[in-house]
Design a protein around this motif. Structure first.
Motif, PDB file in Angstrom:
ATOM      1  N   CYS A 174       0.759  -1.025  -0.311  1.00 43.60           N
ATOM      2  CA  CYS A 174       0.125  -0.201  -0.078  1.00 43.60           C
ATOM      3  C   CYS A 174       0.876   1.064   0.025  1.00 43.60           C
ATOM      4  CB  CYS A 174      -0.831  -0.147   1.380  1.00 43.60           C
ATOM      5  SG  CYS A 174      -2.210  -1.226   1.539  1.00 43.60           S
ATOM      6  N   LEU A 175       1.929   1.600   0.363  1.00 42.42           N
ATOM      7  CA  LEU A 175       2.468   2.593   0.689  1.00 42.42           C
ATOM      8  C   LEU A 175       3.236   2.420  -0.469  1.00 42.42           C
ATOM      9  CD1 LEU A 175       4.136   4.245   2.475  1.00 42.42           C
ATOM     10  CD2 LEU A 175       5.765   2.837   2.838  1.00 42.42           C
ATOM     11  N   PHE A 176       4.312   1.524  -0.749  1.00 39.98           N
ATOM     12  CA  PHE A 176       4.524   2.010  -2.734  1.00 39.98           C
ATOM     13  C   PHE A 176       3.258   1.980  -3.587  1.00 39.98           C
ATOM     14  CE2 PHE A 176       8.306  -1.066  -1.357  1.00 39.98           C
ATOM     15  CZ  PHE A 176       9.054   0.371  -1.968  1.00 39.98           C
ATOM     16  N   ALA A 177       1.923   1.291  -3.481  1.00 38.83           N
ATOM     17  CA  ALA A 177       0.808   1.558  -4.547  1.00 38.83           C
ATOM     18  C   ALA A 177       1.101   3.551  -4.123  1.00 38.83           C
ATOM     19  CB  ALA A 177      -0.142   1.447  -4.514  1.00 38.83           C
ATOM     20  N   VAL A 190      -8.911   3.885  -9.090  1.00 39.93           N
ATOM     21  CA  VAL A 190      -8.817   2.819  -9.594  1.00 39.93           C
ATOM     22  C   VAL A 190      -7.539   2.088  -9.360  1.00 39.93           C
ATOM     23  CG1 VAL A 190      -8.967   1.561 -11.604  1.00 39.93           C
ATOM     24  CG2 VAL A 190     -11.039   3.120 -10.686  1.00 39.93           C
ATOM     25  N   ALA A 191      -6.189   2.994  -9.727  1.00 35.68           N
ATOM     26  CA  ALA A 191      -5.106   2.483 -10.015  1.00 35.68           C
ATOM     27  C   ALA A 191      -4.754   1.834  -8.528  1.00 35.68           C
ATOM     28  CB  ALA A 191      -4.378   3.313 -10.224  1.00 35.68           C
ATOM     29  N   PHE A 192      -5.375   2.863  -7.154  1.00 34.34           N
ATOM     30  CA  PHE A 192      -4.749   1.547  -6.241  1.00 34.34           C
ATOM     31  C   PHE A 192      -4.548   0.982  -5.871  1.00 34.34           C
ATOM     32  CE2 PHE A 192      -4.952   1.341  -1.694  1.00 34.34           C
ATOM     33  CZ  PHE A 192      -3.343   2.386  -1.206  1.00 34.34           C
ATOM     34  N   VAL A 215      -1.509  -1.916  -6.083  1.00 30.95           N
ATOM     35  CA  VAL A 215      -1.904  -2.878  -4.732  1.00 30.95           C
ATOM     36  C   VAL A 215      -1.482  -4.609  -5.092  1.00 30.95           C
ATOM     37  CG1 VAL A 215      -1.750  -3.740  -2.530  1.00 30.95           C
ATOM     38  CG2 VAL A 215      -2.155  -1.305  -3.400  1.00 30.95           C
ATOM     39  N   TYR A 216      -2.607  -4.893  -6.069  1.00 32.72           N
ATOM     40  CA  TYR A 216      -2.257  -6.536  -6.400  1.00 32.72           C
ATOM     41  C   TYR A 216      -1.208  -6.713  -7.388  1.00 32.72           C
ATOM     42  CZ  TYR A 216      -4.374 -10.379  -7.925  1.00 32.72           C
ATOM     43  OH  TYR A 216      -4.510 -12.022  -8.396  1.00 32.72           O
ATOM     44  N   THR A 217      -0.726  -5.689  -7.894  1.00 28.87           N
ATOM     45  CA  THR A 217       0.191  -5.909  -8.536  1.00 28.87           C
ATOM     46  C   THR A 217       1.657  -6.319  -8.392  1.00 28.87           C
ATOM     47  OG1 THR A 217      -1.167  -4.339 -10.912  1.00 28.87           O
ATOM     48  CG2 THR A 217       1.791  -5.192 -10.971  1.00 28.87           C
ATOM     49  N   ALA A 251      -1.869 -12.507  -3.888  1.00 32.93           N
ATOM     50  CA  ALA A 251      -2.671 -11.479  -3.704  1.00 32.93           C
ATOM     51  C   ALA A 251      -3.685 -11.754  -3.900  1.00 32.93           C
ATOM     52  CB  ALA A 251      -1.371 -11.032  -5.547  1.00 32.93           C
ATOM     53  N   THR A 252      -4.532 -12.604  -4.535  1.00 30.66           N
ATOM     54  CA  THR A 252      -5.672 -11.972  -4.241  1.00 30.66           C
ATOM     55  C   THR A 252      -6.410 -12.898  -2.778  1.00 30.66           C
ATOM     56  OG1 THR A 252      -6.166 -13.226  -6.516  1.00 30.66           O
ATOM     57  CG2 THR A 252      -7.915 -14.017  -5.242  1.00 30.66           C
ATOM     58  N   ARG A 253      -5.318 -13.333  -2.170  1.00 25.47           N
ATOM     59  CA  ARG A 253      -5.514 -13.311  -0.409  1.00 25.47           C
ATOM     60  C   ARG A 253      -5.260 -12.311   0.289  1.00 25.47           C
ATOM     61  NH1 ARG A 253      -4.019 -14.675   4.599  1.00 25.47           N
ATOM     62  NH2 ARG A 253      -1.530 -14.880   3.945  1.00 25.47           N
TER      63      ARG A 253
END
Length: 230
Positions: A164-167, A194-196, A200-202, A213-215
């Motif tokens: 989250c910090l990097f995103a 939308v991008a955040f 995070v997922y990426t 990542a999904t979990r």
């Protein structure tokens, strides 16, 4: 002639002082001198009827050892090629070495004779292994402090927080760059929303895989929803 003699004497004094401080030897071998000094103080404390003030000096020496070990980790990692995995291995090992010394030093207030003997044993092992270039085996596994593992919940939290910090940094940087170029705020704000989560997922998928990542991203969705996290 007298100037040359004076210059030679000055150089000799500087060399002797640097040698006494351990600076004329290879930088990865510099912890050897403090470890040998720790051995000397440990021998004094281990003698019968030693004043507790000597144990305090020994404890203070152990406290200063941590910085030397962290410096050794950085120096050895740089000298051997600055590979990330190797640097991580060195840092982890030498942190555990430091913890083993601290664990022994903590017993000085209860039984300084036994604790001093233990510190002398650790100091002898560490100085010998460093002298022989065994930087990832400064202490044997049985002498190391137990490695503390994070609880799964705390580990998940750390991974999410990092992603989250990097995103957030990427989104803010993009917002700052695009705003002066005339991009309307009405477009940038929804785009950032939308991008955040996508970022995070990426980031998590890149580091830990798609299933993880999904979990973890479901946990974020559960946090903002009415129900508890999945």
């Amino acid at each position: 002639m007298s100037f040359n003699i004076l210059l030679a004497i000055s150089i000799a004094i500087v060399w002797i002082n640097s040698a006494a401080g351990g600076w004329s030897i290879p930088r990865c071998s510099r912890p050897i001198y403090p470890l040998l000094s720790l051995l000397t103080v440990s021998a004094i404390v281990a003698r019968p009827a030693t004043k507790y003030t000597e144990a305090i000096k020994l404890s203070q020496q152990v406290s200063r050892l941590g910085l030397l070990l962290r410096t050794l980790a950085g120096n050895a990692a740089s000298d051997f090629g600055s590979r990330r995995a190797f640097r991580r291995e060195l840092t982890t090992h030498l942190n555990r070495v430091d913890a083993a010394f601290i664990e022994a030093a903590d017993q000085l207030a209860a039984d300084r004779t036994t604790a001093a003997r233990r510190l002398a044993e650790l100091g002898a092992l560490a100085s010998n292994n460093i002298a022989n270039g065994r930087f990832t085996a400064v202490l044997p596994a049985e002498a190391l402090a137990d490695e503390v593992s994070l609880e799964p919940d705390r580990l998940d939290g750390r991974r999410l927080a990092t992603a989250c910090l990097f995103a957030a940094v990427i989104v803010i940087f993009t917002f700052v760059v695009l705003s002066p170029l005339g991009a309307p705020v009405e477009l940038l704000v929804p785009l950032a929303v939308v991008a955040f989560p996508v970022l995070v997922y990426t980031l998590i998928a890149f580091r830990y895989g798609l299933s993880e990542a999904t979990r973890l991203t479901r946990s974020i969705g559960g946090f903002f929803s009415a129900g508890p996290p999945l």
